[in-house]
Structures are given as structure tokens and as C-alpha cells.
Design an enzyme around this catalytic site. Structure first.
Site, PDB file in Angstrom:
ATOM      1  N   ASP A 137     -11.540  -4.163   8.354  1.00  0.00           N
ATOM      2  CA  ASP A 137     -12.094  -4.944   7.249  1.00  0.00           C
ATOM      3  C   ASP A 137     -12.005  -4.100   5.990  1.00  0.00           C
ATOM      4  OD1 ASP A 137     -13.530  -6.435   5.451  1.00  0.00           O
ATOM      5  OD2 ASP A 137     -15.297  -6.693   6.728  1.00  0.00           O
ATOM      6  N   HIS A 145       5.833   8.482  14.006  1.00  0.00           N
ATOM      7  CA  HIS A 145       5.140   8.388  15.286  1.00  0.00           C
ATOM      8  C   HIS A 145       4.670   9.752  15.771  1.00  0.00           C
ATOM      9  CE1 HIS A 145       3.908   6.796  19.041  1.00  0.00           C
ATOM     10  NE2 HIS A 145       4.775   5.809  19.112  1.00  0.00           N
TER      11      HIS A 145
END
Length: 379
Positions: free
Chosen positions: A368, A165
């Protein structure tokens, strides 16, 4: 019920496809005040793609290598600097870890396309779909990024991404994965020019940092799916609109109010005890972050009320409280009084704290890799 078996290939290392972006000497970069609380935290996300991509694992691995040319800090390592004893990122183009895997069933068989209260059935499987279990801790010197592509017999696949993170928040990781997807689809360059170290970024006030850091590991928690009907959410939004001078509430605000009230009703033991709702807010527009910035830029907002107030309150009033907390994000220096209350709660009644993090509209659902957008996003 069929037993799902995930077979993994040995991990391989992936480096930037061009050595020209790698610093010739080891470059050590300080973490921002937003990065520091998360330097030892791991996050894992899963993107479930129902439609096939030719040779999904190798296609993703190649695109990852291309993306690291533009996002080379992901190849860095977290170290403790000798001069100040704080965590820094050492950049010399080390590598990230990639695993190709396969499952002996379809996505449907594995219930990975279902969004229901039965999500707990996939807990063990989710651990198998990532290089690291989300419960595992980060150690200095470990890779900052680990990626796994698991192909299923239906030709669908799951992309499991585990990252430190400290290198990026969820918005930053979504931007990075968008770049990987674009390069997998044949784009010559990512559509967004990345920026990791931004000198114009304002510092986070220290008193907020104390609230961001988790006081202890959360690996004793279990996964559970809770569904709130869209009809209920829409009803709440209409009611809020009618009673708030045509002001609208968001889906997050409606869901947060419902969860806060329901959980407080379930756990309340002392009506006079304080109930805390805590949630993450993207601070980029308030801190002057540049377009394309992918480091951490989140702060934690809090709403505090007595338990009996939360239990008995009208849902519209709870939403107004949440809205006020969100509005305070642009004025963090006015929150010291609230922070003192929360630090006391943290020691005495931590169980009364509900922490929410919304992944809606972050961008994970828009990626995508050549076969269409993901059918589902999980963390």
C-alpha cells in the site's frame, strides 16, 4: 483500439536520504551460493494501483530514498573481483535509477486491469512501463535497482521495478517494496528489520547450483496469459482431499499438475521421452535464514517422469509426485541421482522441460503506497 503512449522524464538517480549509512570506503561483499547463479539476471515486476496517491511519482521517489537507508546494498554495483574472478557486490552508496512517466489513457483503456487470455495485447506496453525491458541483460557496473512510476489519466498508476536477481529473490524484493510503501504512507521505520548478509545461512549444495543457472538467455520467449477456472481448481482440490486420507493440496500443486499434463500432451513426440517439471521453492526455513533476510534463498525442485506417464496419469497422482518433490526441499543432499537425469535432459530434450515460478503469497499483492493495495501484479 486506442494507441497507448507513455511519456518518460529523463532518469534521475536516488541515493539514501541519510549519508550515515553509506560505508566510508568501498566495501566488497561476496555473494552467497544462492546469489551467484543470478548475478547477471534481471527481473521485472509491475504493481497496478487503481486508486490515486497524491503526486505518486515524487511520493514514491522520496519513500525510495528513505528505504535505501535501511536497504543500502540496493545502491551497490555488481563487479568481478580480481582475487577470485567471481561476482561480488561493491557497496559505497552509489545510487538507483528512477523514472517518472505518464500515459495518455486510463488503466482500463490500456487493459491493465484485465486478467484474461488477452494479456499478450499488453506486451509492448509492459516494456514501456519499466526502465529496462525484461529481455535486456545486466552488465557489471549497472545499477542493481531501477524503478518507474507511470501515472494514468484515471489517477491510477503502475509501479515498474527491475532488479538484479543477485541482490534479492522475489520474496526479498516484496519485503523491500513493503518498506517503500510503509515509508510512503508516513511510517517512521519499516515494520521488518532487514538483513542482507546472514552468516548463519547454510550453503547451497553445488549440484543444485548447476540446475538453477539458466543455460542460455530466454529472450526468445513471448508473453501469454492462460486462465485456469477456479471451479476446476476447487474440483481438483476436493477430489484430492477425498482420495488422499483427508490430505489437502495447495492451489499451486493443482495448477502445476494441470499445466504439466496439458503441455506434455501438446508437445509429446516420443512417449518414452522424459518430461520434466521444475519449480522454485523458498528455502529460508530449511537453511536457517534470519527474520528479515532479503537475499536469495531459493532452490529448484524437479519432478521427472516419462511423457506417456504424465499424459495418462490421474491428476491426483501427478499432485502426489509434486508434493513429494516439495517435501524433498528439506533434504537436498538426497537428490544427486535426480540431478544427473536432469543434466542429461538439459542437453537432449530441453523443450520437454516446464519451469514454473509461483508469485502467489510472496507479498507483492499486499503493498500500500497510500491509496490501497494493487489491483493487479504482473511480471
Amino acid at each position: 483500439m486506442r494507441v497507448v503512449v507513455v511519456s518518460k522524464s529523463p532518469p534521475v538517480i536516488v541515493r539514501p536520504s541519510s549519508s550515515s549509512v553509506v560505508p566510508l570506503t568501498r566495501v566488497t561483499e561476496k555473494l552467497s551460493s544462492f546469489d551467484k547463479p543470478y548475478a547477471l539476471s534481471l527481473v521485472t515486476s509491475f504493481l497496478v494501483f487503481e486508486h490515486p496517491v497524491h503526486d505518486a511519482a515524487n511520493t514514491t521517489k522520496r519513500a525510495l530514498s528513505y528505504a535505501l537507508v535501511h536497504y543500502y546494498p540496493f545502491t551497490a554495483r555488481m563487479i568481478v573481483a580480481d582475487d577470485d574472478g567471481e561476482f561480488h557486490m561493491r557497496c559505497h552508496g552509489e545510487c538507483v535509477t528512477f523514472v517518472a512517466a505518464s500515459a495518455n489513457c486510463t488503466l482500463k483503456d490500456a487493459k491493465l486491469l484485465e486478467v484474461s487470455n488477452g494479456e499478450t495485447m499488453t506486451s509492448t506496453l509492459l516494456d514501456d512501463l519499466a526502465v529496462n525491458s525484461p529481455a535486456e541483460s545486466y552488465c557489471p557496473g549497472d545499477p542493481l535497482l531501477l524503478m518507474q512510476v507511470t501515472e494514468f489519466t484515471c489517477d491510477g498508476f503502475v509501479l515498474g521495478v527491475t532488479w538484479n536477481h543477485g541482490i534479492a529473490d522475489a520474496v526479498g524484493m516484496a519485503q523491500f517494496l513493503r518498506a517503500v510503501g510503509e515509508l510512503a504512507c508516513g511510517f517512521p521505520f519499516p515494520s521488518v528489520i532487514p538483513a542482507r548478509w546472514d552468516a548463519s545461512l547454510l550453503s547451497l549444495p553445488p549440484f543444485i547450483l548447476e540446475l538453477v543457472a539458466s543455460p542460455e538467455p530466454l529472450n526468445h520467449l513471448i508473453r501469454i496469459g492462460i486462465s485456469i477456472p477456479l471451479s476446476s481448481i476447487n474440483r481438483i482440490k476436493v477430489e484430492f482431499l477425498e482420495r488422499s486420507n483427508s490430505q489437502m493440496c495447495t492451489m499451486f500443486e493443482a495448477v502445476a499438475a494441470v499445466l504439466w499434463q496439458c503441455r506434455t500432451r501438446a508437445i509429446i513426440s516420443d512417449p518414452e521421452s522424459m518430461a520434466l517439471l521444475s519449480f522454485a521453492v523458498n528455502m529460508c526455513k530449511h537453511m536457517g535464514a534470519k527474520d528479515g533476510f532479503y537475499g536469495n534463498c531459493i532452490a529448484i525442485q524437479q519432478v521427472v517422469a516419462r511423457s506417456n506417464t504424465v499424459v495418462d496419469a490421474d491428476i491426483v497422482d501427478l499432485i502426489k509426485m509434486i508434493k513429494r518433490a516439495k517435501d524433498e526441499a528439506a533434504q537436498p543432499n538426497q537428490k544427486e541421482g535426480v540431478c544427473k537425469i536432469i543434466r542429461t535432459l538439459d542437453q537432449q530434450q530441453r523443450y520437454n522441460t516446464l519451469i514454473l515460478s509461483s508469485w502467489r503469497n510472496i507479498g507483492f499483492e499486499e503493498h500500500d503506497f497510500g491509496g490501497g493495495m494493487p489491483a493487479r501484479v504482473m511480471c
